[in-house]
Design an enzyme around this catalytic site. Structure first.
Site: not given
Ligand code: ZN
Ligand code: NAG
Ligand code: NAG
Ligand code: NAG
Ligand code: NAG
Ligand code: NAG
Length: 338
Positions: A19, A63, A78
């Site tokens: 996301w 991130d 991830h």
């Molecule tokens: Zn991620």
């Protein structure tokens, strides 16, 4: 859920951001709305932050960290590149799909162990919690649970006239189209809406089922349930109807309810996971003397214990699959950023 739901053509996940910021922060705010007060205190203590966005504001940290030299090791954490065959057959297989260096499933297990292991430094425990807040979001993004075209990154599309790819449409374009912004306040408002839908609305009847398979004593199995659930959301028609086309408004209209559902699940699961963790965390175990890092081997030799979580990984393979080589070739980072 099953393949009868529309969704994703197989996309998969890929190394990108999961996301985008809006989705992750919304997940953090939803979790804040559901955690037990004792969990709130536990998390705020670890994060040294008592403000009104203590989880939401660390939700995107992973991130950023992955693009630093210090954090590049965490790039494969991830996603899990499920090498299934959507839309014909959808499934996640740990041995087949988790990479040599790990995947989102082993990462959730690793950081679940680390956040409650008082032998780590305060900073390592803080990092472990930040990773969990992020990865429990990532694993609900269907394209983070699928290898097809590197999680949809290789599927070029447009969204309302802008050139992008299927992965980014899921991470970012569809959430931002729905909410109309991507600031922290936008995430808070979206989270408030989804929280009410969970408590007393569209999701009230199903939210308990989102916690099925959740077992804090077996984080790897729990994460596999979540990966499988994300992977199930696959579009039955394949990508042909998507490639080269504008996904707004047609595809968007068909998929946006699933985007909301997955974000709501992520926040609700995160709250339950943190509640379980906080309940079993033994604060007195923290601050053990440095000696605790050692175990005594044969002949009285001190050996440093292995805290790398390497026992969570599957055996490395000599040959990488085509999908794993493609993933490696993109250098892990092809996320869409603001
Ligand atoms: Zn991620
Ligand atoms: C909460 O703290 C974080 C970390 O210091 C900061 O980034 C964020 O802006 C703060 N949020 C609010 C609402 O004060
Ligand atoms: C998709 O777009 C990228 C550039 O954004 C380009 O390099 C690539 O060749 C395109 N792929 C296809 C299948 O058209
Ligand atoms: C959430 O937002 C949707 C779309 O704007 C709206 O229809 C719904 O009533 C809202 N739900 C709550 C509980 O406010
Ligand atoms: C739940 O929603 C119904 C109908 O929208 C409303 O009448 C009821 O008061 C709400 N209950 C709670 C606990 O908010
Ligand atoms: C567990 O976390 C540590 C600290 O971030 C990291 O060095 C290690 O590679 C991780 N292990 C796995 C299996 O993810």
């Amino acid at each position: 859920m099953s393949t009868t739901l529309l969704l994703i053509a197989l996309s998969a996940l890929q190394g990108a951001d999961a996301w985008g910021g809006l989705g992750h922060q919304t997940t953090g705010f939803i979790a804040q709305n559901f955690v037990h007060p004792a969990t709130e205190a536990w998390a705020q203590n670890i994060l040294s932050n008592t403000n009104s966005s203590y989880l939401a504001s660390v939700a995107t940290w992973a991130d950023s960290f992955r693009y630093t030299d210090e954090g590049s090791f965490s790039s494969p954490f991830h996603y899990i590149d499920a090498e299934d065959d959507p839309p014909k057959s959808c499934n996640v297989d740990f041995e087949r799909d988790c990479g040599d260096a790990g995947c989102v499933v082993t990462a959730i297990a690793n950081y679940t162990q680390r956040v409650q292991d008082g032998r780590h430094s305060d900073q390592e425990i803080d990092y472990a919690l930040r990773f969990l807040v992020h990865f429990i979001g990532d694993i609900t993004q269907p394209l983070h649970d699928e290898a097809f075209e590197i999680g949809g990154n290789g599927v070029n599309v447009t969204f309302d006239g802008d050139d992008t790819n299927l992965h980014s449409v899921w991470d970012t374009s569809m959430p931002e189209e729905l909410v109309g912004g991507y600031e922290l306040e936008d995430a808070e408002a979206w989270a408030a809406n989804l929280t009410t839908e969970i408590r007393n609305g569209t999701f009230a009847a199903s939210s308990k089922s989102w916690l099925q398979g959740l077992d804090i004593e077996d984080p790897k199995a729990s994460a596999m349930v979540w990966a499988q659930d994300g992977n199930n959301v696959v579009m039955p028609d394949g990508i042909e109807p998507l490639e080269g086309n504008d996904l707004y408004p047609g595809y968007y209209k068909g998929a946006i309810d699933t985007v909301e559902l997955q974000i709501a699940k992520a926040g609700y699961r995160l709250a339950a996971w943190l509640d379980a963790l906080a309940a079993k965390s033994d604060v007195s175990k923290r601050w053990q003397p440095r000696e605790q890092y050692w175990k005594i081997g044969t002949q009285g030799v001190k050996l440093e214990q292995d805290f790398s979580g390497s026992d969570l990984l599957r055996e490395p393979r000599a040959a990488k699959s085509k999908a794993k080589m493609r993933r490696q070739a993109i250098g892990w980072g092809c996320g869409h950023k603001h």
